[in-house]
Scaffold this motif. Structure first.
Motif: not given
Length: 164
Positions: A10-31
C-alpha cells in the motif's frame, strides 16, 4: 506477516501515485517555463531600453515624451530595492514592434535637461553572470555556463594555464 506485506504494498502504491502527480506537475511547469520564455522574447522584441532618465521622472512624463512613437503598453522604471529610489533608466513596451524604429529615433533627445540613450531591449540570458573571477597577475575570467568546467580546474580557457 501478510499484514506487513500488504502495508508495504500500500505504501509503494501511494508513492507511485505521488510520483505520477509530481511528473505531471513537472511537465506542466516545464511547459509554462517555455511559454514564458517565448512570451518574454516577444515582449522584448517590441520594447526599448531608455538610459540617462532623470531620477525624478514619472512614467507619465516618459509617456508624454514617447507618445509620438506609437501606443505604449507599459513603462517600467526600476527602483533600488534598499533605498526605493529610481535607478536612472526605464523600459518602454510598445503595442507593436513597428514603433521601435520611431523610439530609436529619439536617441539623444533632451528629456528634463538630460540626453536620453534609447536602444532596443535585449533578452536576458538565464544563468549568465556578469561577475568576474580574479585569476591572479591582473587576469580576470568572466564565467559563462558554457565554460563551467574551467571553474573547477582553476584556469581560464583563454589563457590555458593555472593562475594561483
Amino acid at each position: 506477516m501478510n499484514d506487513s506485506r500488504e502495508a508495504v504494498l500500500a505504501s509503494v502504491q501511494a508513492m507511485e501515485s505521488e510520483l505520477a502527480k509530481l511528473q505531471v506537475m513537472q511537465s506542466e511547469a516545464e511547459r509554462s517555463m517555455l511559454e514564458t520564455k517565448e512570451d518574454k522574447e516577444v515582449v522584448d522584441s517590441r520594447s526599448v531600453f531608455v538610459g540617462q532618465v532623470d531620477y525624478a521622472a514619472s512614467p507619465e512624463d516618459l509617456q508624454t515624451h514617447f507618445q509620438s512613437c506609437g501606443n505604449i503598453n507599459r513603462i517600467t522604471i526600476p527602483c533600488d530595492k534598499y533605498t526605493g529610489f529610481p535607478k536612472g533608466y526605464a523600459y518602454i513596451e510598445f503595442a507593436d514592434s513597428s514603433c521601435i524604429s520611431n523610439a530609436l529615433a529619439l536617441d539623444g533627445s533632451l528629456f528634463r535637461g538630460r540626453s536620453l540613450k534609447v536602444t532596443t531591449k535585449r533578452t536576458n540570458i538565464p544563468g549568465f553572470t556578469s561577475r568576474r573571477i580574479h585569476l591572479g597577475r591582473g587576469q580576470y575570467y568572466f564565467p559563462s555556463p558554457y565554460y563551467a568546467p574551467f571553474l573547477y580546474y582553476g584556469h581560464s580557457p583563454s589563457y590555458g594555464y593555472h593562475a594561483r
